[in-house]
Design a protein around this motif. Structure first.
Motif, PDB file in Angstrom:
ATOM      1  N   LEU A  63       0.819  -1.210   0.000  1.00 30.71           N
ATOM      2  CA  LEU A  63       0.000   0.000   0.000  1.00 30.71           C
ATOM      3  C   LEU A  63       0.852   1.258   0.000  1.00 30.71           C
ATOM      4  CD1 LEU A  63      -2.912   1.134   0.239  1.00 30.71           C
ATOM      5  CD2 LEU A  63      -2.551   1.174   2.716  1.00 30.71           C
ATOM      6  N   GLU A  64       1.876   1.290   0.831  1.00 29.80           N
ATOM      7  CA  GLU A  64       2.685   2.500   0.936  1.00 29.80           C
ATOM      8  C   GLU A  64       3.485   2.765  -0.325  1.00 29.80           C
ATOM      9  OE1 GLU A  64       3.048   2.279   5.815  1.00 29.80           O
ATOM     10  OE2 GLU A  64       4.729   1.604   4.565  1.00 29.80           O
ATOM     11  N   ARG A  65       3.914   1.714  -1.004  1.00 29.66           N
ATOM     12  CA  ARG A  65       4.597   1.919  -2.284  1.00 29.66           C
ATOM     13  C   ARG A  65       3.650   2.553  -3.297  1.00 29.66           C
ATOM     14  NH1 ARG A  65       8.159  -3.690  -3.094  1.00 29.66           N
ATOM     15  NH2 ARG A  65       9.837  -3.120  -1.653  1.00 29.66           N
ATOM     16  N   PHE A  66       2.398   2.123  -3.285  1.00 34.31           N
ATOM     17  CA  PHE A  66       1.416   2.734  -4.175  1.00 34.31           C
ATOM     18  C   PHE A  66       1.114   4.167  -3.745  1.00 34.31           C
ATOM     19  CE2 PHE A  66      -3.021   3.976  -4.608  1.00 34.31           C
ATOM     20  CZ  PHE A  66      -3.132   4.028  -5.993  1.00 34.31           C
ATOM     21  N   GLN A  67       0.904   4.362  -2.460  1.00 28.54           N
ATOM     22  CA  GLN A  67       0.484   5.675  -1.970  1.00 28.54           C
ATOM     23  C   GLN A  67       1.550   6.747  -2.173  1.00 28.54           C
ATOM     24  OE1 GLN A  67      -0.616   4.813   2.093  1.00 28.54           O
ATOM     25  NE2 GLN A  67      -2.778   4.584   1.564  1.00 28.54           N
ATOM     26  N   ASP A  68       2.813   6.381  -2.103  1.00 29.52           N
ATOM     27  CA  ASP A  68       3.871   7.375  -2.295  1.00 29.52           C
ATOM     28  C   ASP A  68       3.724   8.080  -3.637  1.00 29.52           C
ATOM     29  OD1 ASP A  68       5.009   6.870   0.161  1.00 29.52           O
ATOM     30  OD2 ASP A  68       6.603   5.578  -0.611  1.00 29.52           O
ATOM     31  N   GLY A  69       3.548   7.302  -4.694  1.00 29.73           N
ATOM     32  CA  GLY A  69       3.409   7.887  -6.021  1.00 29.73           C
ATOM     33  C   GLY A  69       2.091   8.610  -6.196  1.00 29.73           C
ATOM     34  N   PHE A  70       1.028   8.065  -5.595  1.00 31.99           N
ATOM     35  CA  PHE A  70      -0.287   8.692  -5.727  1.00 31.99           C
ATOM     36  C   PHE A  70      -0.300  10.061  -5.064  1.00 31.99           C
ATOM     37  CE2 PHE A  70      -4.599   9.636  -4.398  1.00 31.99           C
ATOM     38  CZ  PHE A  70      -5.310   9.417  -5.568  1.00 31.99           C
ATOM     39  N   VAL A  71       0.224  10.137  -3.848  1.00 25.10           N
ATOM     40  CA  VAL A  71       0.242  11.409  -3.130  1.00 25.10           C
ATOM     41  C   VAL A  71       1.107  12.426  -3.868  1.00 25.10           C
ATOM     42  CG1 VAL A  71       1.016  12.538  -1.005  1.00 25.10           C
ATOM     43  CG2 VAL A  71      -0.314  10.415  -0.891  1.00 25.10           C
ATOM     44  N   SER A  75      -0.375  15.912  -5.424  1.00 28.75           N
ATOM     45  CA  SER A  75       0.155  17.145  -4.832  1.00 28.75           C
ATOM     46  C   SER A  75       0.830  18.044  -5.865  1.00 28.75           C
ATOM     47  CB  SER A  75       1.157  16.802  -3.722  1.00 28.75           C
ATOM     48  OG  SER A  75       0.544  16.007  -2.723  1.00 28.75           O
ATOM     49  N   GLY A  76       0.845  17.634  -7.116  1.00 26.89           N
ATOM     50  CA  GLY A  76       1.529  18.393  -8.153  1.00 26.89           C
ATOM     51  C   GLY A  76       0.797  19.659  -8.564  1.00 26.89           C
ATOM     52  N   GLU A  77       1.481  20.448  -9.344  1.00 26.61           N
ATOM     53  CA  GLU A  77       0.918  21.686  -9.895  1.00 26.61           C
ATOM     54  C   GLU A  77       1.102  21.688 -11.401  1.00 26.61           C
ATOM     55  OE1 GLU A  77      -0.849  23.810  -8.407  1.00 26.61           O
ATOM     56  OE2 GLU A  77      -0.389  23.619  -6.260  1.00 26.61           O
ATOM     57  N   ALA A  85      -3.055  13.341 -13.400  1.00 24.52           N
ATOM     58  CA  ALA A  85      -1.835  12.611 -13.043  1.00 24.52           C
ATOM     59  C   ALA A  85      -2.115  11.568 -11.973  1.00 24.52           C
ATOM     60  CB  ALA A  85      -0.772  13.592 -12.561  1.00 24.52           C
ATOM     61  N   ALA A  86      -2.936  11.910 -11.001  1.00 26.99           N
ATOM     62  CA  ALA A  86      -3.274  10.952  -9.947  1.00 26.99           C
ATOM     63  C   ALA A  86      -4.048   9.771 -10.520  1.00 26.99           C
ATOM     64  CB  ALA A  86      -4.079  11.644  -8.850  1.00 26.99           C
TER      65      ALA A  86
END
Length: 203
Positions: A63-71, A75-77, A85-86
């Motif tokens: 889960l955390e490996r997935f969430q790192d990229g998702f967050v 959070s991008g601009e 992107a998400a």
């Protein structure tokens, strides 16, 4: 320097991922992981003191490996591009990590969520709060703080539904899927908000 441990934590968890994908979460036992990794059961218990701790570690690492990229994507601009992107990340990560995606598709309850040690349960809750905070922040940056559910639909529910269809069928996720979910996310973002005087059609 000492030699790295032969049966390190990640190798054991990799074996657990394989077992879950091949035979379901119930197949992930200490004995089965030990056999799959070619390790003594004591090596597994040395790193995971109980079966519940093993299952929690498997789920949380995935889960955390997935969430790192998702967050990071959410959070991008600019914020409008972060929505697409998400959504893309859900599909791209799942296509690049099909076995881990299958683990997530089972859901935490299948991995004994109610029996996890307190520290692992807290990590799980913290990860979910991190994602929720990212999506709430994204909605605020879009000027739509009251439409977090729309952002969740665009970035999570729609792409996850597409991924799930392929996981259920056992078919590869096509490369075109990323564009499909990005287009859907953009369309949801741009769709007219009910009762919004700035988007209502002129009569």
């Amino acid at each position: 320097m000492g030699r790295p441990p032969r049966h390190d934590r990640d190798r054991l968890l990799d074996a657990a991922v394989d077992l879950a994908c091949e035979d379901g979460p119930a197949a992930v036992t200490v004995a089965a992981v030990a056999r799959a990794a070619g390790a003594p059961s004591g090596s597994v218990y040395h790193r995971f003191p109980s079966a519940a701790a093993l299952l929690a570690a498997l789920w949380l690492r995935t889960l955390e490996r997935f969430q790192d990229g998702f967050v990071a994507a959410a959070s991008g601009e600019p914020a409008e591009e972060a929505v697409a992107a998400a959504a893309r990340h859900v599909v791209a990560w799942s296509r690049s990590h099909p076995r881990e995606a299958q683990v997530l598709f089972y859901g935490p309850r299948a991995f004994g969520r109610s029996s996890w040690p307190a520290a692992e349960a807290d990590r799980f809750d913290a990860g979910n709060r991190r994602v929720r905070t990212a999506l709430t922040g994204l909605a605020a940056r879009l000027g739509r703080p009251d439409e977090v559910d729309r952002i969740v639909l665009a970035t999570v529910d729609v792409p996850y539904g597409l991924v799930g269809r392929h996981l259920r069928a056992g078919t590869p996720i096509p490369a075109s899927a990323e564009d499909l979910v990005a287009d859907a996310a953009t369309a949801l973002l741009q769709s007219q908000r009910k009762g919004d005087p700035h988007t209502a059609p002129h009569t």
